[in-house]
Design a protein around this motif. Sequence first.
Motif, PDB file in Angstrom:
ATOM      1  N   SER A 638      45.254  37.845  47.368  1.00  0.00           N
ATOM      2  CA  SER A 638      43.913  38.335  47.042  1.00  0.00           C
ATOM      3  C   SER A 638      43.761  38.550  45.544  1.00  0.00           C
ATOM      4  O   SER A 638      42.673  38.354  44.987  1.00  0.00           O
ATOM      5  N   PHE A 639      44.844  38.955  44.863  1.00  0.00           N
ATOM      6  CA  PHE A 639      44.785  39.120  43.413  1.00  0.00           C
ATOM      7  C   PHE A 639      44.937  37.782  42.709  1.00  0.00           C
ATOM      8  O   PHE A 639      44.304  37.530  41.673  1.00  0.00           O
ATOM      9  N   VAL A 640      45.776  36.907  43.280  1.00  0.00           N
ATOM     10  CA  VAL A 640      45.980  35.591  42.689  1.00  0.00           C
ATOM     11  C   VAL A 640      44.671  34.799  42.680  1.00  0.00           C
ATOM     12  O   VAL A 640      44.337  34.135  41.696  1.00  0.00           O
ATOM     13  N   LEU A 641      43.922  34.893  43.781  1.00  0.00           N
ATOM     14  CA  LEU A 641      42.678  34.131  43.882  1.00  0.00           C
ATOM     15  C   LEU A 641      41.647  34.582  42.846  1.00  0.00           C
ATOM     16  O   LEU A 641      40.757  33.826  42.486  1.00  0.00           O
ATOM     17  N   GLU A 642      41.754  35.829  42.362  1.00  0.00           N
ATOM     18  CA  GLU A 642      40.778  36.350  41.409  1.00  0.00           C
ATOM     19  C   GLU A 642      41.311  36.431  39.983  1.00  0.00           C
ATOM     20  O   GLU A 642      40.598  36.854  39.075  1.00  0.00           O
ATOM     21  N   CYS A 643      42.575  36.033  39.789  1.00  0.00           N
ATOM     22  CA  CYS A 643      43.182  36.245  38.474  1.00  0.00           C
ATOM     23  C   CYS A 643      42.549  35.403  37.377  1.00  0.00           C
ATOM     24  O   CYS A 643      42.678  35.728  36.190  1.00  0.00           O
ATOM     25  N   ASP A 644      41.881  34.311  37.728  1.00  0.00           N
ATOM     26  CA  ASP A 644      41.265  33.463  36.707  1.00  0.00           C
ATOM     27  C   ASP A 644      39.754  33.664  36.623  1.00  0.00           C
ATOM     28  O   ASP A 644      39.061  32.900  35.952  1.00  0.00           O
ATOM     29  N   GLY A 648      38.690  42.289  37.928  1.00  0.00           N
ATOM     30  CA  GLY A 648      39.825  43.189  38.106  1.00  0.00           C
ATOM     31  C   GLY A 648      41.080  42.510  38.619  1.00  0.00           C
ATOM     32  O   GLY A 648      42.176  43.061  38.487  1.00  0.00           O
ATOM     33  N   GLY A 649      40.950  41.337  39.250  1.00  0.00           N
ATOM     34  CA  GLY A 649      42.140  40.653  39.759  1.00  0.00           C
ATOM     35  C   GLY A 649      43.140  40.366  38.668  1.00  0.00           C
ATOM     36  O   GLY A 649      44.355  40.492  38.870  1.00  0.00           O
ATOM     37  N   THR A 676      43.853  26.489  37.194  1.00  0.00           N
ATOM     38  CA  THR A 676      43.530  27.617  36.307  1.00  0.00           C
ATOM     39  C   THR A 676      44.316  28.863  36.701  1.00  0.00           C
ATOM     40  O   THR A 676      44.756  29.633  35.844  1.00  0.00           O
ATOM     41  N   GLN A 677      44.476  29.078  38.007  1.00  0.00           N
ATOM     42  CA  GLN A 677      45.272  30.223  38.467  1.00  0.00           C
ATOM     43  C   GLN A 677      46.719  30.070  38.024  1.00  0.00           C
ATOM     44  O   GLN A 677      47.346  31.024  37.542  1.00  0.00           O
ATOM     45  N   LEU A 678      47.257  28.859  38.171  1.00  0.00           N
ATOM     46  CA  LEU A 678      48.641  28.613  37.762  1.00  0.00           C
ATOM     47  C   LEU A 678      48.819  28.879  36.280  1.00  0.00           C
ATOM     48  O   LEU A 678      49.809  29.501  35.861  1.00  0.00           O
ATOM     49  N   ALA A 679      47.857  28.445  35.472  1.00  0.00           N
ATOM     50  CA  ALA A 679      47.967  28.639  34.020  1.00  0.00           C
ATOM     51  C   ALA A 679      47.986  30.125  33.667  1.00  0.00           C
ATOM     52  O   ALA A 679      48.786  30.581  32.843  1.00  0.00           O
ATOM     53  N   VAL A 680      47.103  30.895  34.305  1.00  0.00           N
ATOM     54  CA  VAL A 680      47.050  32.340  34.030  1.00  0.00           C
ATOM     55  C   VAL A 680      48.349  33.010  34.461  1.00  0.00           C
ATOM     56  O   VAL A 680      48.937  33.805  33.725  1.00  0.00           O
TER      57      VAL A 680
END
Length: 710
Positions: A638-644, A648-649, A676-680
């Motif tokens: 749930s945090f990974v999906l919002e990290c990019d 708040g993720g 983009t998630q992987l890069a972050v």
Amino acid sequence: MNDQASSPGFLPVLRKRRESAWNRIDSERVLQVLVHNLEGMVFRCAIDEHWTMHFVSDGSRELTGYCPDELEYNKVVSYEAITHPEDRLPVRQRIVEAMNGVARYRVQYRIVHRDGSEKWVLERGAIVLDEEGRRVLEGFVEDITDQVLSQRQLSDAEQRYRSIFEDSVVGMFQTSIDGRYIAANRALAQLYGYAGAAELIAGLSDIAGDLYVESGRRDEFETLMREHGRVSDFESEVYRRDGSRIWISEHAHVVRSPGGEPLYYEGTVEDITAQYHYRQQLEYQATHDPLTGLPNRNLLQDRLQQVVRLASRRGTKGSLAFVDVDNFKLVNDSLGHGAGDKLLVEVARRLKSCLRDSDTVARYGGDEFVLILGDYDGLAETLHILHRIQDAIAEPITLDGQEVRVNCSIGVSIFPDDGVDLDVLLRHADAAMHHAKKLGKGQFQFYTETLNVEARERLALDSALRRAIEEEALSVVYQPKVNARGRACGFEALVRWESAEFGSVSPVRFIPLAEENGLIGQLTWFVLRQACHQAAAWRAAGHPDLRIAVNISPSLFREKDLAALVGAVLEEAGLPAANLELEITEGMLMGDVQRSLAVLGELKAMGVDIAVDDFGTGYSSLAYLKRFPIDILKVDRSFVLECDSGNGGLAITRAIVSLAHSLNLRVVAEGVEQQTQLAVLNALGCEEFQGYYFARPMPAGQVAAYLAGR
């Protein structure tokens, strides 16, 4: 005896006895033996310019390097010459003082040995008359070099300690057992706001009452000292002289007498105010929703346990309400995400305004909120609260200049009637909420067995699951985990069920069912055996470093021989323990802490790695983490999906990664679906990744081709 000693005739009798004993001994032989065998030099010398020796004993060889013949009458060297030049005058002055006084003297000085080395000696002597009536010196010189050096080393050590104590940038102290400062350095005085150590010692005469903010904190300090003899990382809030507060960390130990009695406490103090507030900020970020400031799902378990315990003690009931904002997606899509966020913030505010301070409002996710209403007097008061919530949510709200009205659907479960566990109460409340939506939204419903539309299906599903487990009709698939270079470093074993009656049954559906009906143990051991045998096959095929991860149910921690059972499976499969990772949930760490510590310790001793799965979704206190022998944190998807997405993720993910690295833990990000998630995540320092971006779970037969392709 006393009468004899005091009688006039006793002393002559005693003297006569001594003379008689001396006459029977060869006194000359005794004196020669003593003189020539003492460790040191017996001498007689003239009181002249060179201290001319008339006689020296054989001890001169060891002491000076010169034999008696060489020293006597200055045949080779004079004693003045071997006396250290800096000490000649002080020695002569000391002897002159004796000549003018009591005639006895004692003097410490240096001599130069024949080999050129310096020695410290102690000379004890007296001014006497020789056979011709001339004044001479008679005495004894002994080597005290070792004692002098030891004393100097001790003095130097004490000076160094004093220098370290006084000049250290870390606060240092000694306190009496009854809680008074005995000594303190300048750094500690400055830390507490005093001009110097003396002022601090005078100003803090009662440490327990004057220093610690929390009453009884000094008692805890002393209890640890009595039980363990030391404290480490003893964190407390304390008062400075001006009344301001800071957080400190103390490291201290008991100093004991040779007999083992405690004399005083000694230790160091560091100001950790900044670190403490940073940890508080991290914990707040991990346990609160960044948009609304409400507790998130991580805090729900802790809050519910508190309310359930209170209700149990009082014999009352409480309720858990699942609130879903109706038509939120329509607002979001028509007015934009900014307006949607404002709506959620306002809904959160209105929900809080309807409840007491002792109740809990949490944002569960998206447009869903959970309320914990404790200790209400009967159904009527609960209904009153629910109506008030509906009325408050239905009030119009202006978003970007446009008036909007929304409603909410609410499902309610009652504890302890409908359960006391968070998952059970949430599931029941969620079922009731969906029933409310089917009835036309904007309503609330209580959970009852008649509202559980899946009741009959669950019974059938339960029977089918039992048969599938007994007949091993389930399968195991493997989802790769890759490192930062994109190379596969392991797989997570996931169970799948294709039922002839129900088709493809999601693990989200049948794993909770297995937990409830007690089948989870059999299910877990099936997956563990399959996974370990498969990992052993990969090793044999030339992939010795691949690790296999298997989820362990919390209920298995109640088994006495969990570690032994895992060891038996590894031995059966021929798989080294280092190739196995066991994934546990955060809730597992919040139950019986001592039991969890013991079980995890046994598993770690075998060489198995321990991972905390779905981290950030259920933990109530990050401080617990450092107590457990954990190797890996898996950031919840749930945090990974919002990290990019810039919300708040990212902040929570960054906080989790920072926390993990501060505890020397490896971080695995699960649920990676976008580049983009992987890069972050890569930039944040995650070591391993898992998700559909790399590969979906696959049967064992496809793993070889996957590895070859990577």
